[in-house]
Design an enzyme around this catalytic site. Structure first.
Site, PDB file in Angstrom:
ATOM      1  N   ASP A  54       0.437  -0.914   0.787  1.00 53.11           N
ATOM      2  CA  ASP A  54       0.022   0.342  -0.160  1.00 53.11           C
ATOM      3  C   ASP A  54       0.783   1.037   0.354  1.00 53.11           C
ATOM      4  O   ASP A  54       0.314   1.921  -0.370  1.00 53.11           O
ATOM      5  CB  ASP A  54      -1.139  -0.098   1.087  1.00 53.11           C
ATOM      6  CG  ASP A  54      -0.331  -0.393   2.446  1.00 53.11           C
ATOM      7  OD1 ASP A  54       0.566  -0.714   2.808  1.00 53.11           O
ATOM      8  OD2 ASP A  54      -1.299  -0.247   3.649  1.00 53.11           O
TER       9      ASP A  54
HETATM   10  C1  LAN Z   1       3.726  -1.374   9.567  1.00 51.81           C
HETATM   11  C2  LAN Z   1       3.338   0.616   9.623  1.00 51.81           C
HETATM   12  C3  LAN Z   1       2.760   0.665   8.211  1.00 51.81           C
HETATM   13  C4  LAN Z   1       1.891  -0.619   8.540  1.00 51.81           C
HETATM   14  C5  LAN Z   1       1.250  -0.057   7.000  1.00 51.81           C
HETATM   15  C6  LAN Z   1       1.448   0.394   5.813  1.00 51.81           C
HETATM   16  C7  LAN Z   1      -0.521   1.164   7.633  1.00 51.81           C
HETATM   17  C8  LAN Z   1       0.432  -1.329   6.305  1.00 51.81           C
HETATM   18  O1  LAN Z   1      -1.167  -0.970   6.075  1.00 51.81           O
HETATM   19  C9  LAN Z   1       0.659  -2.437   6.130  1.00 51.81           C
HETATM   20  C10 LAN Z   1       1.842  -2.692   7.389  1.00 51.81           C
HETATM   21  C11 LAN Z   1       2.730  -2.215   7.647  1.00 51.81           C
HETATM   22  C12 LAN Z   1       3.747  -1.115   6.742  1.00 51.81           C
HETATM   23  C13 LAN Z   1       3.581  -1.745   9.053  1.00 51.81           C
HETATM   24  C14 LAN Z   1       4.045  -2.871   9.973  1.00 51.81           C
HETATM   25  C15 LAN Z   1       4.629  -3.047  10.931  1.00 51.81           C
HETATM   26  C16 LAN Z   1       4.961  -2.665  11.458  1.00 51.81           C
HETATM   27  C17 LAN Z   1       6.620  -1.994  10.619  1.00 51.81           C
HETATM   28  C18 LAN Z   1       4.359  -1.411  11.493  1.00 51.81           C
HETATM   29  C19 LAN Z   1       2.697  -1.101  12.204  1.00 51.81           C
HETATM   30  C20 LAN Z   1       5.250  -0.381  12.128  1.00 51.81           C
HETATM   31  C21 LAN Z   1       5.479  -1.214  13.340  1.00 51.81           C
HETATM   32  C22 LAN Z   1       5.410  -2.936  13.175  1.00 51.81           C
HETATM   33  C23 LAN Z   1       6.489  -3.299  13.955  1.00 51.81           C
HETATM   34  C24 LAN Z   1       6.093  -4.555  13.554  1.00 51.81           C
HETATM   35  C25 LAN Z   1       6.891  -2.745  14.941  1.00 51.81           C
HETATM   36  C26 LAN Z   1       8.173  -3.454  15.266  1.00 51.81           C
HETATM   37  C27 LAN Z   1       7.546  -5.107  16.379  1.00 51.81           C
HETATM   38  C28 LAN Z   1       7.599  -6.144  15.927  1.00 51.81           C
HETATM   39  C29 LAN Z   1       6.779  -7.429  15.707  1.00 51.81           C
HETATM   40  C30 LAN Z   1       8.943  -7.048  14.511  1.00 51.81           C
END
Ligand code: LAN
Length: 773
Positions: free
Chosen positions: A494
């Site tokens: 996305d």
């Molecule tokens: C995010 C942030 C953005 C998010 C969107 C783009 C909104 C979504 O549509 C796809 C997935 C994504 C990129 C995403 C995946 C997981 C993330 C990176 C996070 C929620 C921000 C933090 C999270 C990450 C996994 C945090 C670290 C924790 C672990 C369990 C490794």
């Protein structure tokens, strides 16, 4: 084993048992001088700096955005009162435009998770690379500000998995440890209260796997308490259904360095002499440290941490690993091979992101792996250390660790789209802002594939979802946008989609005074937009849906191996209506602009994606959202998808049901308020604070996309948004907006600007602007 008597040695005397009477009146922690902080944004690489001298301060004045991020008065004036929704949208934009940073992007704090700072601080402690004093001061303040005290979550003195969550062992043991490593006294009344909470939850032995991992390498626990993380898993052939390359990228990138450290059973070399570690051994447990039979607690976990209990299969595997594999079959040569391979994969990850890494869990872990492998003086260690700074962010409550190294591309793309969608992109006063935003996107598009991809057997042009060990199983990425910046270097379906849409909206916009002229230059050339579309075309699953970073590579059954008790649905990529919609709408727009490029592929992609969106609707008309809270978020995407196919309220039972779902949940005051509990429970949960501007904007936009015909409910929603707007055009922060892995919440503070602006403008365009609401 005897339970240790709760006594002053462990600081229990004021622990919660008898400490519920302890007065925890607000304590003023030392605070840095906020007039000295500045955010530097160097082509999307964002770092906070604490200026030392008056000269420096004069040479680098504080910006409005700096002040806004830190919760200081921005000094922005009251704007002429908005008499109608369009004026309210313009006032909102007037304020929000002031937050745009020099390179053209928007930024914000990206906190929420409470397990990131601990890994960060523990890593820096064990590698002897402390944070600067102003950062330490602000981290302490932040962690205390997030403690469950007073009214907050029962005020038991602990911390949750995320800032709004109930106290858990993970949150409490890890944040307590972090504060101690940063020099906070165990006698601080809040620390006593925290210990009381921890003991009530059974002490650190009841923590999840990740807590046990961090505390073991710190030397506070012993490695036998950690369920195995065998790196030899990585040696499994690709065809094996459970091979790690099939896991969700976040899981495998954490598993990677974690396995490396576990394999070496590495412990902080100064653990036995470091007074804080020695004290922590006394402070974190309800039993005397020396008496703990560590291996018996491998599976101990408090119910509050056990959101996703381990499966019987994983328990069985762990038993076999502990009792048979590790003692008898894990031969030296195998260990060596596994560690060498894992080390190579760590280096690939570091090379692909210049040591920024995917996220702030694997980034400190990779730093540690480099430290273990190459020593403290290595370039890899130093570069990691520098890049870790990008995860820190200063807020009014202190300094936090962001979930990614920023939100640059994501928020910037959405901002462009909101302004375009409501017809303000044509206005000369917004041109400079939008042009800079577009130039930022240009600068941040990823232009090279990951290391090793081009020479690998998986390579093709245009690419496919095929991958191979030669490039660390990375997905192709040339032409993609990531969530944060180009340096981080991961495509997200996305994020690439929103990048394409924002770019095409501006680059195809006609000058209203001269229809043969474009209003914006072609900042991103055609070829590069085609590369981006190529990437999207690799990201669809067999059933038509799209996931986050890659197309799904493994079966949902892999969830049986989910060892991180605190998160749900993390092992593989899943299907998301949000990501699927973003791809549909991006390819739809793309094919309008470039009708001859891969027409059949795009057509088939869209048809299959839409069919999936339809089947993903629940019986009550809703869609479940995985990245924002929750049904309002997903509904806002899904109805946009359907609208691209001409499916609206007038002709679609599905859209009518979706609108009814929202209507049934609209509050008296015209807004919607959805609690994060919706994400955890999978059922609509009303927000305890009532309507929220972000949920209200999403629901209203969803219904407008679906062409809901009656003005009245939307007018009430819009009135709420106008009513909540401040005289200077801003909206104030309300409840947390985002989520991941079902259980962990994360903030998207710019959503309170972007989506209300969009909803107000859309309303005005649809229902006319004249009436004073
Ligand atoms: C995010 C942030 C953005 C998010 C969107 C783009 C909104 C979504 O549509 C796809 C997935 C994504 C990129 C995403 C995946 C997981 C993330 C990176 C996070 C929620 C921000 C933090 C999270 C990450 C996994 C945090 C670290 C924790 C672990 C369990 C490794």
């Amino acid at each position: 084993m005897s339970m240790r008597k709760r006594g002053p040695v462990n600081g229990h005397s004021n622990g919660r048992l008898n400490g519920s009477t302890t007065k925890t009146t607000r304590i003023e922690d030392p605070k840095t001088d906020y007039s000295r902080w500045r955010l530097r944004d160097d082509r999307g690489i964002q770092t906070w700096h604490y200026l030392q001298t008056e000269e420096e301060m004069e040479a680098w004045p504080q910006s409005i955005a700096d002040r806004h991020f830190m919760g200081l008065d921005t000094g922005l004036p009251a704007l002429p009162r908005a008499n109608n929704p369009m004026q309210a949208a313009e006032n909102g934009l007037e304020f929000y435009s002031k937050l745009q940073l020099e390179p053209g992007n928007w930024a914000c704090e990206y906190g929420g998770p409470m397990f990131l700072l601990p890994g960060f601080v523990i890593t820096l402690h064990v590698t002897g690379m402390p944070l600067a004093l102003p950062e330490q001061t602000e981290i302490i303040r932040y962690i205390f500000n997030m403690q469950n005290l007073g009214e907050k979550n029962g005020g038991d003195g602990g911390w949750g998995l995320h800032i709004e969550g109930d106290s858990s062992v993970f949150g409490t043991a890890m944040n307590y440890t972090t504060l101690r490593l940063l020099g906070v006294s165990p006698e601080d009344p809040r620390m006593r209260k925290a210990r009381g909470c921890l003991y009530d939850l059974g002490g650190a032995l009841n923590g999840p796997h990740w807590a046990k991992f961090w505390l073991s390498l710190l030397g506070v626990m012993e490695w036998e308490v950690v369920n195995p993380v065998p790196p030899e898993f990585w040696l499994l052939p690709d065809w094996v259904p459970i091979s790690p390359w099939r896991w969700w990228i976040h899981m495998r990138q954490v598993f990677l360095p974690m396995g490396f450290v576990w394999s070496k059973r590495w412990v902080y070399p100064k653990a036995d002499t470091d007074p804080i570690v020695r004290q922590l051994r006394q402070e974190l447990f309800t039993h005397p440290h020396e008496e703990i039979a560590w291996a018996r607690y491998r599976n101990a976990i408090s119910p509050i941490d056990n959101y996703n209990p381990k499966s019987w299969l994983l328990d069985l595997i762990n038993y076999i690993l502990v009792l048979v594999w590790v003692p008898y079959l894990r031969f030296g040569w195998l260990v060596k091979r596994a560690e060498a391979f894992v080390w190579k994969l760590i280096q690939i990850e570091d090379a692909n992101s210049d040591h920024a890494d995917l996220a702030p869990v694997n980034s400190p872990m990779n730093l540690l792996a480099c430290y273990i492998q190459e020593g403290p003086e290595a370039h890899s260690v130093k570069r990691h250390r520098e890049r870790l700074q990008e995860y820190l962010w200063l807020t009014k409550d202190g300094m936090l660790c962001c979930g990614t190294n920023g939100v640059q591309n994501w928020d910037t793309s959405f901002t462009i789209q909101a302004v375009y969608e409501i017809g303000l992109a044509e206005k000369p006063e917004h041109r400079q802002m939008l042009l800079k935003a577009l130039e930022f996107l240009e600068d941040q598009q990823i232009l090279e594939h990951a290391v090793g991809y081009e020479g690998s057997s998986a390579y093709s042009d245009p690419p496919t979802a095929k991958t191979s060990a030669e490039c660390g199983w990375r997905h192709p990425r040339r032409g993609a946008w990531g969530f944060s910046n180009r340096a981080q270097g991961y495509t997200v379906s996305d994020c690439t989609s929103e990048g394409i849409k924002a770019t095409l909206m501006l680059q195809t916009l006609r000058d209203p005074n001269n229809a043969s002229k474009n209003l914006f230059p072609q900042v991103i050339p055609e070829q590069r937009i085609k590369w981006a579309a190529d990437i999207l075309l690799t990201m669809q699953n067999a059933n038509g849906a799209c996931s986050s970073y890659e197309a799904t590579r493994g079966s949902e059954h892999l969830e049986l191996l989910n060892a991180a008790e605190v998160f749900g649905r993390i092992m593989v990529e899943y299907d998301y209506p949000e990501c699927t919609t973003a791809c549909v709408t991006a390819l739809e727009r793309f094919t309008q602009v470039y009708p001859d490029y891969r027409t059949a592929d795009i057509h088939s992609f869209i048809t299959r994606a839409i069919a999936w969106i339809r089947t993903n609707q629940r019986a009550d008309g809703s869609w479940y959202g995985s990245w924002g809270i929750c049904f309002t978020y997903a509904g806002f995407f899904a109805l946009e998808s359907l609208a691209t196919q001409g499916e609206t309220y007038a002709n679609s039972e599905r859209v009518r049901r979706a609108c009814q779902f929202f209507l049934d949940r609209q509050n008296e005051d015209g807004g919607w308020g959805e609690s994060y509990k919706s994400c955890e429970t999978g059922k609509w949960c009303q927000h305890p604070d009532g309507s929220q501007v972000v949920n209200t904007a999403w629901a209203a936009i969803a219904m407008m996309k679906g062409e809901y015909p009656h003005k009245e409910p939307l007018e009430r929603a819009v009135k709420l948004l106008m009513h909540r707007q401040q005289p200077n055009g801003e909206w104030l922060q309300e409840g947390i907006e985002g989520v991941f892995n079902k259980s962990c919440m994360i903030s998207y503070p710019n959503y309170k600007f972007i989506f209300p602006i969009q909803a107000l403008g859309m309303y005005a365009r649809r229902f006319g602007d004249a009436s004073r609401l």
